[in-house]
Design an enzyme around this catalytic site. Sequence first.
Site, PDB file in Angstrom:
ATOM      1  N   CYS A 172      57.097  48.855  15.785  1.00 18.09           N
ATOM      2  CA  CYS A 172      56.240  49.730  16.596  1.00 18.09           C
ATOM      3  C   CYS A 172      57.044  50.545  17.608  1.00 18.09           C
ATOM      4  O   CYS A 172      57.002  51.763  17.580  1.00 18.09           O
ATOM      5  CB  CYS A 172      55.198  48.907  17.339  1.00 18.09           C
ATOM      6  SG  CYS A 172      53.855  48.362  16.301  1.00 18.09           S
TER       7      CYS A 172
HETATM    8  N1  LIG Z   1      52.376  44.294  14.019  1.00 16.93           N
HETATM    9  C1  LIG Z   1      52.046  44.754  15.214  1.00 16.93           C
HETATM   10  O1  LIG Z   1      52.394  44.179  16.225  1.00 16.93           O
HETATM   11  C2  LIG Z   1      51.208  46.004  15.348  1.00 16.93           C
HETATM   12  C3  LIG Z   1      50.566  46.235  16.566  1.00 16.93           C
HETATM   13  C4  LIG Z   1      49.782  47.359  16.704  1.00 16.93           C
HETATM   14  C5  LIG Z   1      49.677  48.244  15.658  1.00 16.93           C
HETATM   15  N2  LIG Z   1      50.344  48.036  14.493  1.00 16.93           N
HETATM   16  C6  LIG Z   1      50.165  49.025  13.419  1.00 16.93           C
HETATM   17  O2  LIG Z   1      49.289  48.479  12.437  1.00 16.93           O
HETATM   18  C7  LIG Z   1      49.639  48.933  11.134  1.00 16.93           C
HETATM   19  C8  LIG Z   1      49.916  47.732  10.228  1.00 16.93           C
HETATM   20  O3  LIG Z   1      51.033  47.041  10.746  1.00 16.93           O
HETATM   21  P1  LIG Z   1      51.344  45.522  10.388  1.00 16.93           P
HETATM   22  O4  LIG Z   1      52.308  45.051  11.388  1.00 16.93           O
HETATM   23  O5  LIG Z   1      50.082  44.758  10.184  1.00 16.93           O
HETATM   24  O6  LIG Z   1      52.084  45.721   8.974  1.00 16.93           O
HETATM   25  P2  LIG Z   1      52.478  44.556   7.948  1.00 16.93           P
HETATM   26  O7  LIG Z   1      53.626  45.078   7.176  1.00 16.93           O
HETATM   27  O8  LIG Z   1      52.591  43.248   8.642  1.00 16.93           O
HETATM   28  O9  LIG Z   1      51.219  44.468   6.986  1.00 16.93           O
HETATM   29  C9  LIG Z   1      50.807  45.503   6.190  1.00 16.93           C
HETATM   30  C10 LIG Z   1      50.215  44.937   4.912  1.00 16.93           C
HETATM   31  O10 LIG Z   1      49.671  46.022   4.180  1.00 16.93           O
HETATM   32  C11 LIG Z   1      49.943  45.821   2.817  1.00 16.93           C
HETATM   33  N3  LIG Z   1      49.840  47.113   2.174  1.00 16.93           N
HETATM   34  C12 LIG Z   1      50.722  48.142   2.150  1.00 16.93           C
HETATM   35  N4  LIG Z   1      50.181  49.187   1.512  1.00 16.93           N
HETATM   36  C13 LIG Z   1      48.936  48.821   1.137  1.00 16.93           C
HETATM   37  C14 LIG Z   1      47.890  49.470   0.456  1.00 16.93           C
HETATM   38  N5  LIG Z   1      48.013  50.724   0.059  1.00 16.93           N
HETATM   39  N6  LIG Z   1      46.767  48.791   0.223  1.00 16.93           N
HETATM   40  C15 LIG Z   1      46.643  47.520   0.652  1.00 16.93           C
HETATM   41  N7  LIG Z   1      47.588  46.841   1.304  1.00 16.93           N
HETATM   42  C16 LIG Z   1      48.725  47.498   1.553  1.00 16.93           C
HETATM   43  C17 LIG Z   1      51.314  45.177   2.778  1.00 16.93           C
HETATM   44  O11 LIG Z   1      51.486  44.454   1.574  1.00 16.93           O
HETATM   45  C18 LIG Z   1      51.261  44.265   4.011  1.00 16.93           C
HETATM   46  O12 LIG Z   1      50.803  42.971   3.691  1.00 16.93           O
HETATM   47  C19 LIG Z   1      50.835  49.860  11.332  1.00 16.93           C
HETATM   48  O13 LIG Z   1      50.363  51.162  11.475  1.00 16.93           O
HETATM   49  C20 LIG Z   1      51.431  49.366  12.644  1.00 16.93           C
HETATM   50  O14 LIG Z   1      52.160  50.383  13.297  1.00 16.93           O
HETATM   51  C21 LIG Z   1      51.082  46.918  14.302  1.00 16.93           C
END
Ligand SMILES: NC(=O)c1ccc[n+]([C@@H]2O[C@H](COP(=O)([O-])OP(=O)(O)OC[C@H]3O[C@@H](n4cnc5c(N)ncnc54)[C@H](O)[C@@H]3O)[C@@H](O)[C@H]2O)c1
Length: 401
Positions: free
Chosen positions: A257
């Site tokens: 992030c």
């Molecule tokens: N992790 C954090 O602390 C956090 C905090 C706030 C916001 N975010 C935002 O949230 C979003 C997700 O981040 P995250 O950390 O959960 O990512 P992550 O990588 O932990 O999880 C994403 C999941 O989505 C799946 N995926 C990818 N493409 C896909 C698709 N087309 N259809 C279905 N599943 C799919 C992946 O297999 C993975 O399991 C990002 O935009 C990130 O910037 C993350």
Amino acid sequence: MKIAIIGQGYVGLTISSFAAEFFEVVGFDSNPKIVEQLNLGQSHIEGVDSLILSRWVKSGRYTATTAGSDINDCEIVIIAVPTPLTENRQPDLTYLESACKTIGENLKMSALVINESTSFPGTLRNFIKPAIEKYSSPQVDHLYAISPERVDPGRTDFNQKNTPRLYSGLTAEASVRTKEFYAKFCDNLIEVSSPEVAEAAKLFENTFRQVNIALVNEFAQIAHALGISVYETLDAANTKPYGFMKFNPSAGVGGHCIPVDPTYLAAVAEEHGAPATFIRRANEVNLEMSEYIVRRVIEDNGGNLQGKNVLVVGVAYKPNVADVRETAAELVIQHLRSQGAVVSWHDEVVGNWRGESSAPLQGADITVIVTKHDSVDEKKILASAPYVFDTTGKVKGAKGL
Ligand SMILES: NC(=O)c1ccc[n+]([C@@H]2O[C@H](COP(=O)([O-])OP(=O)(O)OC[C@H]3O[C@@H](n4cnc5c(N)ncnc54)[C@H](O)[C@@H]3O)[C@@H](O)[C@H]2O)c1
């Protein structure tokens, strides 16, 4: 009510575990291994307890799936897929595009679509809605809203319930339904006047951290040049009861992030002819920190690392998580290797990374601490090499910033 959450990673699975108390949750993920594990009740995310997940799986409140057709009768769909950077460090919306395709092709009735993935202002209105409409039947007319996620993996004092949440719909009806949904498990919902404000606020929150981390990383270098302790100086500044917020220096800035989101803001700013000077420079300062640390280690070790066994302790981007995305350890290791050092790393929370496994915490010539997990014994770190450099400021007795 049945809801779908697209993406079962840090954000999606966390929301699933809270929402399953009130709704039937379909967790859609494109990764079959993750789906298989989740359906066995095994969580792969810090902060989501496998015992709670198993309970939801057994009771039928939660099902993970790779089949798009399983979301076709859901009334609410939440998007929580990655929004990383491309190789050229530009916003990469390909995962978002593919999530929109899944939604467009499979949702058979009008639903509320809420985006939680982080992206630049205008993404909901100008990218997500048209992308879903491209794949849906013209009879289906969805409502659209944004509610940026603020989860901090591994954190226990703030969670979905007590972290205030921003939201805004493209229409008034979308805003009302979004509020009703999150109100089930979040105590403090704040409506803003447009989705663009919510999207920009999320980016600004992380840019604020990125710029302040860069400032303190630069200050660590100034303090060292002046022969004063950066930590004592920061503690002294922090005695001011107003107008100061303490950030700590480190080997860079990790996580997917903080190094990524500001680039989304800079990209959209520059596209609109606005400057993003601080954001761009802060990113450079944070990336250069790894090189500075290696320079300091070289200075302390006779000006040469050729053939020296260097152990990097902690390769996760922050303590107590297994997440290595954008970790500062990667650049530190790269710079050490470019100086001829023989580098291994120790991180039992991560275990395996880039085809390498965690090495024993012993027998090195030089140890560099990048991330200090609570489970790693300080005394063992200090005994692992005759010279220990600590970039975290946590290990007393080691050399440091
Ligand atoms: N992790 C954090 O602390 C956090 C905090 C706030 C916001 N975010 C935002 O949230 C979003 C997700 O981040 P995250 O950390 O959960 O990512 P992550 O990588 O932990 O999880 C994403 C999941 O989505 C799946 N995926 C990818 N493409 C896909 C698709 N087309 N259809 C279905 N599943 C799919 C992946 O297999 C993975 O399991 C990002 O935009 C990130 O910037 C993350």
